[in-house]
Design a protein around this motif. Structure first.
Motif, mmCIF file in Angstrom:
data_model
loop_
_atom_site.group_PDB
_atom_site.id
_atom_site.type_symbol
_atom_site.label_atom_id
_atom_site.label_comp_id
_atom_site.label_asym_id
_atom_site.label_seq_id
_atom_site.Cartn_x
_atom_site.Cartn_y
_atom_site.Cartn_z
ATOM 1 N N GLU A 56 0.837 -1.210 0.000
ATOM 2 C CA GLU A 56 0.000 0.000 0.000
ATOM 3 C C GLU A 56 0.865 1.249 0.000
ATOM 4 N N ALA A 57 1.901 1.270 0.825
ATOM 5 C CA ALA A 57 2.779 2.442 0.870
ATOM 6 C C ALA A 57 3.558 2.588 -0.432
ATOM 7 N N LEU A 58 4.039 1.487 -0.970
ATOM 8 C CA LEU A 58 4.825 1.542 -2.210
ATOM 9 C C LEU A 58 3.995 2.063 -3.384
ATOM 10 N N SER A 59 2.690 1.812 -3.349
ATOM 11 C CA SER A 59 1.832 2.224 -4.463
ATOM 12 C C SER A 59 1.754 3.736 -4.614
ATOM 13 N N THR A 60 2.204 4.478 -3.598
ATOM 14 C CA THR A 60 2.183 5.947 -3.701
ATOM 15 C C THR A 60 3.347 6.481 -4.552
ATOM 16 N N LEU A 61 4.412 5.695 -4.700
ATOM 17 C CA LEU A 61 5.612 6.206 -5.373
ATOM 18 C C LEU A 61 5.393 6.529 -6.862
ATOM 19 N N PRO A 62 4.704 5.677 -7.634
ATOM 20 C CA PRO A 62 4.490 6.035 -9.046
ATOM 21 C C PRO A 62 3.674 7.310 -9.231
ATOM 22 N N ASN A 63 2.787 7.611 -8.287
ATOM 23 C CA ASN A 63 2.023 8.855 -8.378
ATOM 24 C C ASN A 63 2.898 10.066 -8.100
ATOM 25 N N ALA A 92 4.353 -11.430 -1.896
ATOM 26 C CA ALA A 92 4.554 -10.022 -1.537
ATOM 27 C C ALA A 92 5.403 -9.320 -2.593
ATOM 28 N N GLY A 93 6.409 -10.009 -3.109
ATOM 29 C CA GLY A 93 7.261 -9.419 -4.144
ATOM 30 C C GLY A 93 6.495 -9.144 -5.420
ATOM 31 N N LEU A 94 5.672 -10.081 -5.844
ATOM 32 C CA LEU A 94 4.879 -9.897 -7.065
ATOM 33 C C LEU A 94 3.881 -8.753 -6.893
ATOM 34 N N GLN A 95 3.236 -8.700 -5.736
ATOM 35 C CA GLN A 95 2.273 -7.627 -5.486
ATOM 36 C C GLN A 95 2.971 -6.261 -5.426
ATOM 37 N N ALA A 96 4.136 -6.229 -4.795
ATOM 38 C CA ALA A 96 4.876 -4.967 -4.708
ATOM 39 C C ALA A 96 5.351 -4.509 -6.076
ATOM 40 N N ALA A 97 5.772 -5.465 -6.915
ATOM 41 C CA ALA A 97 6.209 -5.115 -8.269
ATOM 42 C C ALA A 97 5.079 -4.450 -9.051
ATOM 43 N N ARG A 98 3.881 -4.952 -8.890
ATOM 44 C CA ARG A 98 2.729 -4.340 -9.554
ATOM 45 C C ARG A 98 2.420 -2.978 -8.949
ATOM 46 N N ALA A 99 2.574 -2.868 -7.636
ATOM 47 C CA ALA A 99 2.222 -1.615 -6.955
ATOM 48 C C ALA A 99 3.111 -0.459 -7.382
ATOM 49 N N VAL A 100 4.381 -0.724 -7.694
ATOM 50 C CA VAL A 100 5.315 0.358 -8.022
ATOM 51 C C VAL A 100 5.475 0.573 -9.525
#
Length: 275
Positions: A56-63, A92-100
């Motif tokens: 969730e936190a990582l998903s803020t970086l692309p924005n 977790a790695g796969l989900q984080a890769a999508r999030a960023v």
């Protein structure tokens, strides 16, 4: 090439609690266009003894940084026959890769720093390839590119495993190589890094790492040392590699000067980076 860096370059700064966002902002200002977010060097974006990424936190970086090409990087025993796709850290790695990923294709880079072997039987090789294939298929289902970095394992065996996995899945395999020429110096077998580089195909390489080694140590900048970077850059040009190139230097209090001097050094030796 697209110049960038791995977040473990900022290990010292992150330990001093300098926010990741501040570091990325400075990188963008200096013209770096890609950031590999390395597990154990994510600051507030990971937690716990396993350094579990916070999706969730990582998903803020692309924005915040829409022009930066992010990917995730994690250490896992990918070259053993024990890792399974539904393991919590893999998921977790796969989900984080999508999030960023933002506007770019999701990308997870793995490195195995624990599995050791000096030779492999046919049966052992097939079991490792089975593991790699399951991981690659799990990544493909999530539209994630999966890269594995060459590390402590003998190059001849490591690349054989990578090739056999690709042969199983053909050109649509999501598995690619994160190529680190300096890591070849960790091998006991005699290797000419420029020869290895010339033997590769550009379409099997997802990214390259730039670092230098001398006197048995990795350095705080890319400069003269055990890797002849003029030869390496010529070899990369020979195979028409023009992808992401990431600095992975040792962290220091002068990281920005070290990064910029390394980029100047490589440019003087033939590197061409996108502006």
């Amino acid at each position: 090439m697209i110049s960038g860096l791995v977040s473990n370059c900022w290990r010292k700064q992150l330990l001093e609690e300098i926010p990741m966002e501040t570091l990325i902002t400075e990188a963008v200002t200096r013209g770096y266009r890609a950031v590999e977010l390395r597990q154990t060097c994510l600051g507030k974006f990971e937690s716990g003894p396993e350094h579990m990424p916070n999706t969730e936190a990582l998903s803020t970086l692309p924005n915040l940084f829409p022009t930066v090409q992010f990917n995730m990087a994690m250490a896992m025993p990918v070259l053993s026959n024990t890792l399974v796709p539904d393991a919590p850290l893999v998921q977790a790695g796969l989900q984080a890769a999508r999030a960023v990923s933002g506007q770019f294709k999701p990308h997870l880079r793995l490195v195995d720093l624990t599995t050791q072997f000096t030779e492999l039987t046919k049966s052992q090789t097939e079991k490792i390839v089975d593991t790699m294939t399951r991981l690659a298929d799990a990544a493909k289902l999530r539209n994630v590119t999966l890269s594995v970095e060459n590390s402590i394992q003998p190059w001849s065996l490591f690349h054989q495993i990578m090739e056999q996995q690709r042969l199983r899945r053909g050109d649509d395999s999501p598995l690619q190589l994160c190529y680190d020429a300096a890591n070849l110096l960790l091998q006991t077998e005699k290797i000419a890094p420029d020869v290895i580089t010339r033997s590769l195909r550009s379409n099997e390489i997802s990214m390259v790492h730039f670092k230098q080694r001398a006197n048995g140590q990795f350095l705080e900048s890319v400069d003269d040392g055990d890797i002849n970077w003029s030869e390496q850059l010529d070899a990369l040009a020979h195979i028409n590699f023009n992808g992401v190139a990431l600095f992975e230097i040792e962290s220091s209090s002068t990281v920005w000067q070290s990064l910029d001097s390394g980029r100047d050094y490589l440019t003087a030796h033939g590197a061409r980076f996108e502006s």
